[in-house]
Design a protein around this motif. Structure first.
Motif, PDB file in Angstrom:
ATOM      1  N   SER A 125       0.982  -1.314  -0.068  1.00 42.84           N
ATOM      2  CA  SER A 125      -0.050   0.078   0.170  1.00 42.84           C
ATOM      3  C   SER A 125       0.859   1.219  -0.131  1.00 42.84           C
ATOM      4  O   SER A 125       1.818   1.418   0.911  1.00 42.84           O
ATOM      5  CB  SER A 125      -0.955   0.001   1.105  1.00 42.84           C
ATOM      6  N   PRO A 126       0.643   2.368  -0.967  1.00 40.69           N
ATOM      7  CA  PRO A 126       1.396   3.444  -0.840  1.00 40.69           C
ATOM      8  C   PRO A 126       1.137   4.261   0.284  1.00 40.69           C
ATOM      9  O   PRO A 126       2.073   5.085   0.632  1.00 40.69           O
ATOM     10  CB  PRO A 126       1.080   4.183  -2.173  1.00 40.69           C
ATOM     11  N   ALA A 127       0.119   3.997   1.159  1.00 39.25           N
ATOM     12  CA  ALA A 127       0.111   4.953   2.113  1.00 39.25           C
ATOM     13  C   ALA A 127       0.478   4.242   3.457  1.00 39.25           C
ATOM     14  O   ALA A 127       0.446   4.868   4.434  1.00 39.25           O
ATOM     15  CB  ALA A 127      -1.583   5.178   2.470  1.00 39.25           C
ATOM     16  N   GLN A 128       0.898   3.068   3.393  1.00 45.37           N
ATOM     17  CA  GLN A 128       1.352   2.585   4.715  1.00 45.37           C
ATOM     18  C   GLN A 128       2.360   1.408   4.541  1.00 45.37           C
ATOM     19  O   GLN A 128       2.262   0.506   3.703  1.00 45.37           O
ATOM     20  CB  GLN A 128       0.104   1.736   5.288  1.00 45.37           C
ATOM     21  N   PRO A 129       3.126   1.763   5.491  1.00 44.45           N
ATOM     22  CA  PRO A 129       4.645   0.777   5.140  1.00 44.45           C
ATOM     23  C   PRO A 129       4.415  -0.794   5.437  1.00 44.45           C
ATOM     24  O   PRO A 129       3.499  -0.839   6.492  1.00 44.45           O
ATOM     25  CB  PRO A 129       5.576   1.233   6.001  1.00 44.45           C
ATOM     26  N   PRO A 130       4.791  -1.792   4.574  1.00 47.19           N
ATOM     27  CA  PRO A 130       4.621  -3.056   5.050  1.00 47.19           C
ATOM     28  C   PRO A 130       5.177  -3.386   6.418  1.00 47.19           C
ATOM     29  O   PRO A 130       6.304  -2.986   6.737  1.00 47.19           O
ATOM     30  CB  PRO A 130       5.034  -3.976   3.862  1.00 47.19           C
ATOM     31  N   GLN A 131       4.609  -4.412   7.124  1.00 46.84           N
ATOM     32  CA  GLN A 131       5.292  -4.961   8.321  1.00 46.84           C
ATOM     33  C   GLN A 131       6.540  -5.778   7.753  1.00 46.84           C
ATOM     34  O   GLN A 131       7.646  -5.649   8.798  1.00 46.84           O
ATOM     35  CB  GLN A 131       4.373  -6.031   9.065  1.00 46.84           C
ATOM     36  N   TYR A 132       6.561  -6.604   6.790  1.00 50.91           N
ATOM     37  CA  TYR A 132       7.741  -7.202   6.320  1.00 50.91           C
ATOM     38  C   TYR A 132       8.104  -6.962   5.245  1.00 50.91           C
ATOM     39  O   TYR A 132       7.306  -6.714   4.026  1.00 50.91           O
ATOM     40  CB  TYR A 132       7.416  -8.670   6.380  1.00 50.91           C
ATOM     41  N   GLN A 133       9.461  -7.304   4.665  1.00 55.32           N
ATOM     42  CA  GLN A 133      10.031  -6.737   3.559  1.00 55.32           C
ATOM     43  C   GLN A 133      11.143  -7.746   3.190  1.00 55.32           C
ATOM     44  O   GLN A 133      12.106  -7.963   3.830  1.00 55.32           O
ATOM     45  CB  GLN A 133      10.643  -5.409   3.372  1.00 55.32           C
ATOM     46  N   PRO A 134      10.745  -8.775   2.180  1.00 55.42           N
ATOM     47  CA  PRO A 134      11.623  -9.552   1.715  1.00 55.42           C
ATOM     48  C   PRO A 134      12.650  -8.778   0.595  1.00 55.42           C
ATOM     49  O   PRO A 134      12.372  -8.062  -0.348  1.00 55.42           O
ATOM     50  CB  PRO A 134      11.030 -10.715   0.852  1.00 55.42           C
ATOM     51  N   SER A 135      13.766  -9.610   0.230  1.00 53.63           N
ATOM     52  CA  SER A 135      14.818  -9.111  -0.953  1.00 53.63           C
ATOM     53  C   SER A 135      15.710 -10.460  -1.169  1.00 53.63           C
ATOM     54  O   SER A 135      15.645 -11.450  -0.571  1.00 53.63           O
ATOM     55  CB  SER A 135      15.724  -7.961  -0.323  1.00 53.63           C
ATOM     56  N   GLY A 136      16.144 -10.368  -2.588  1.00 55.69           N
ATOM     57  CA  GLY A 136      16.900 -11.333  -2.872  1.00 55.69           C
ATOM     58  C   GLY A 136      16.199 -11.921  -4.349  1.00 55.69           C
ATOM     59  O   GLY A 136      15.217 -11.226  -4.750  1.00 55.69           O
ATOM     60  N   GLU A 137      16.784 -13.012  -4.933  1.00 52.74           N
ATOM     61  CA  GLU A 137      16.481 -13.188  -6.167  1.00 52.74           C
ATOM     62  C   GLU A 137      16.018 -14.805  -6.127  1.00 52.74           C
ATOM     63  O   GLU A 137      16.884 -15.761  -5.402  1.00 52.74           O
ATOM     64  CB  GLU A 137      17.260 -13.087  -7.260  1.00 52.74           C
ATOM     65  N   PHE A 138      14.842 -15.176  -6.793  1.00 52.81           N
ATOM     66  CA  PHE A 138      14.690 -16.803  -6.980  1.00 52.81           C
ATOM     67  C   PHE A 138      14.493 -17.285  -8.358  1.00 52.81           C
ATOM     68  O   PHE A 138      14.095 -16.313  -9.061  1.00 52.81           O
ATOM     69  CB  PHE A 138      13.108 -17.121  -6.371  1.00 52.81           C
ATOM     70  N   THR A 139      15.279 -18.173  -8.885  1.00 49.12           N
ATOM     71  CA  THR A 139      15.175 -18.772 -10.031  1.00 49.12           C
ATOM     72  C   THR A 139      14.912 -20.420  -9.929  1.00 49.12           C
ATOM     73  O   THR A 139      15.033 -20.835  -8.917  1.00 49.12           O
ATOM     74  CB  THR A 139      16.569 -18.535 -10.801  1.00 49.12           C
ATOM     75  N   GLY A 140      14.321 -20.791 -10.793  1.00 45.75           N
ATOM     76  CA  GLY A 140      13.788 -22.381 -10.735  1.00 45.75           C
ATOM     77  C   GLY A 140      12.886 -22.730 -12.078  1.00 45.75           C
ATOM     78  O   GLY A 140      12.954 -21.853 -12.942  1.00 45.75           O
ATOM     79  N   ASN A 141      12.175 -23.706 -11.830  1.00 44.42           N
ATOM     80  CA  ASN A 141      11.801 -24.383 -13.041  1.00 44.42           C
ATOM     81  C   ASN A 141      10.296 -25.058 -12.532  1.00 44.42           C
ATOM     82  O   ASN A 141      10.453 -25.622 -11.401  1.00 44.42           O
ATOM     83  CB  ASN A 141      12.545 -25.061 -14.039  1.00 44.42           C
ATOM     84  N   ILE A 142       9.488 -25.321 -13.476  1.00 46.50           N
ATOM     85  CA  ILE A 142       8.055 -26.002 -12.853  1.00 46.50           C
ATOM     86  C   ILE A 142       7.568 -26.741 -13.832  1.00 46.50           C
ATOM     87  O   ILE A 142       7.800 -26.475 -15.262  1.00 46.50           O
ATOM     88  CB  ILE A 142       6.996 -24.896 -12.674  1.00 46.50           C
ATOM     89  N   ARG A 143       7.309 -28.047 -13.476  1.00 48.14           N
ATOM     90  CA  ARG A 143       6.665 -29.011 -14.709  1.00 48.14           C
ATOM     91  C   ARG A 143       5.283 -29.576 -14.156  1.00 48.14           C
ATOM     92  O   ARG A 143       5.150 -30.128 -12.813  1.00 48.14           O
ATOM     93  CB  ARG A 143       7.483 -30.106 -14.932  1.00 48.14           C
ATOM     94  N   PHE A 144       4.433 -29.887 -15.135  1.00 48.11           N
ATOM     95  CA  PHE A 144       3.233 -29.990 -14.827  1.00 48.11           C
ATOM     96  C   PHE A 144       2.673 -30.988 -15.753  1.00 48.11           C
ATOM     97  O   PHE A 144       2.858 -30.726 -17.116  1.00 48.11           O
ATOM     98  CB  PHE A 144       2.080 -29.118 -14.306  1.00 48.11           C
ATOM     99  N   ALA A 145       1.783 -32.148 -15.296  1.00 43.70           N
ATOM    100  CA  ALA A 145       1.117 -32.989 -16.366  1.00 43.70           C
ATOM    101  C   ALA A 145      -0.055 -33.452 -15.792  1.00 43.70           C
ATOM    102  O   ALA A 145      -0.237 -33.445 -14.485  1.00 43.70           O
ATOM    103  CB  ALA A 145       2.244 -34.096 -16.816  1.00 43.70           C
ATOM    104  N   GLN A 146      -0.991 -34.029 -16.556  1.00 43.01           N
ATOM    105  CA  GLN A 146      -2.369 -34.695 -16.078  1.00 43.01           C
ATOM    106  C   GLN A 146      -2.423 -36.022 -16.556  1.00 43.01           C
ATOM    107  O   GLN A 146      -2.143 -36.136 -17.864  1.00 43.01           O
ATOM    108  CB  GLN A 146      -3.396 -33.669 -16.705  1.00 43.01           C
ATOM    109  N   GLN A 147      -2.791 -36.940 -15.822  1.00 44.66           N
ATOM    110  CA  GLN A 147      -3.105 -38.187 -16.170  1.00 44.66           C
ATOM    111  C   GLN A 147      -4.381 -38.654 -15.688  1.00 44.66           C
ATOM    112  O   GLN A 147      -4.672 -38.595 -14.433  1.00 44.66           O
ATOM    113  CB  GLN A 147      -1.971 -39.413 -15.479  1.00 44.66           C
ATOM    114  N   ALA A 148      -5.179 -38.892 -16.622  1.00 45.19           N
ATOM    115  CA  ALA A 148      -6.704 -38.933 -16.332  1.00 45.19           C
ATOM    116  C   ALA A 148      -7.271 -37.973 -15.426  1.00 45.19           C
ATOM    117  O   ALA A 148      -7.039 -36.792 -15.898  1.00 45.19           O
ATOM    118  CB  ALA A 148      -6.732 -40.451 -15.556  1.00 45.19           C
TER     119      ALA A 148
END
Length: 208
Positions: A94-117
């Motif tokens: 929210s521009p009007a209110q600072p957040p309680q928590y602030q994360p930082s850093g970078e995440f990289t990765g991959n996702i795979r998904f499939a459907q069987q029946a």
């Protein structure tokens, strides 16, 4: 009705979207790829697609959704991603209110998904670099007068490297989501969860 696009490139500049829950501000977003959609069957397919911004980048391949066509594999695909945690968190700030928590850093990765029946399975592997979580210090109270109190944001968790691995399953008939496996590992934390019929280990410190 059908739609097909090949070698498509779309560029959006100075995107701003504000609501009570969102505050998105991106100087430039690029999309490139191909897609095919059949309105009669609901089938959607994309051989490759890329979405790139300063906050998040996603590259997808072999995306296929069979729509209402019968088949043993109606959903499949894979994607690689990169995200800046600080910028991503700012989307919900929210521009009007600072957040309680602030994360930082970078995440990289991959996702795979499939459907069987009637079961959709997914796998995720991700690595975080220089991950930091800060918390906004509570304001001073009358009882704490005369005692120096922290101000601003204080670091409550910091890791040079974090790895995540997970496997999920979704049963379309029962509308039930299950986490078959989840593992997180860093210099200070190791945690692993498996399905109830498998062995699991509780979180344990692993500091050196």
């Amino acid at each position: 009705m059908a739609f097909e696009a090949t070698n498509t490139k779309l560029v959006v500049t100075n995107l701003r979207a504000v609501s009570p829950d969102w505050n998105i501000n991106e100087a430039r977003i690029e999309f490139a790829g191909d897609a095919r959609w059949n309105g009669a069957t609901g089938e959607l397919a994309a051989n490759s697609a890329q979405l790139v911004s300063s906050t998040i980048a996603i590259g997808a391949k072999g995306i296929h959704f069979g729509g209402n066509q019968p088949g043993a594999s109606n959903l499949s695909g894979a994607a690689a991603f990169r995200t800046d945690l600080a910028r991503l968190a700012s989307w919900r700030r929210s521009p009007a209110q600072p957040p309680q928590y602030q994360p930082s850093g970078e995440f990289t990765g991959n996702i795979r998904f499939a459907q069987q029946a009637g079961r959709i399975t997914g796998e995720i592997n991700a690595t975080g670099q220089n991950v930091v979580l800060t918390s906004l210090a509570a304001p001073a109270t009358p009882a704490s007068r005369g005692v120096p109190a922290p101000t601003g944001y204080q670091t409550i968790w910091q890791e040079a490297k974090v790895t995540l691995q997970g496997a999920t399953g979704y049963d379309t008939a029962t509308d039930r989501l299950s986490f078959d496996q989840f593992q997180i590992q860093s210099n200070t934390l190791t945690s692993q969860r498996r399905r109830p019929n498998s062995k699991s280990s509780p979180p344990s410190p692993n500091a050196t």
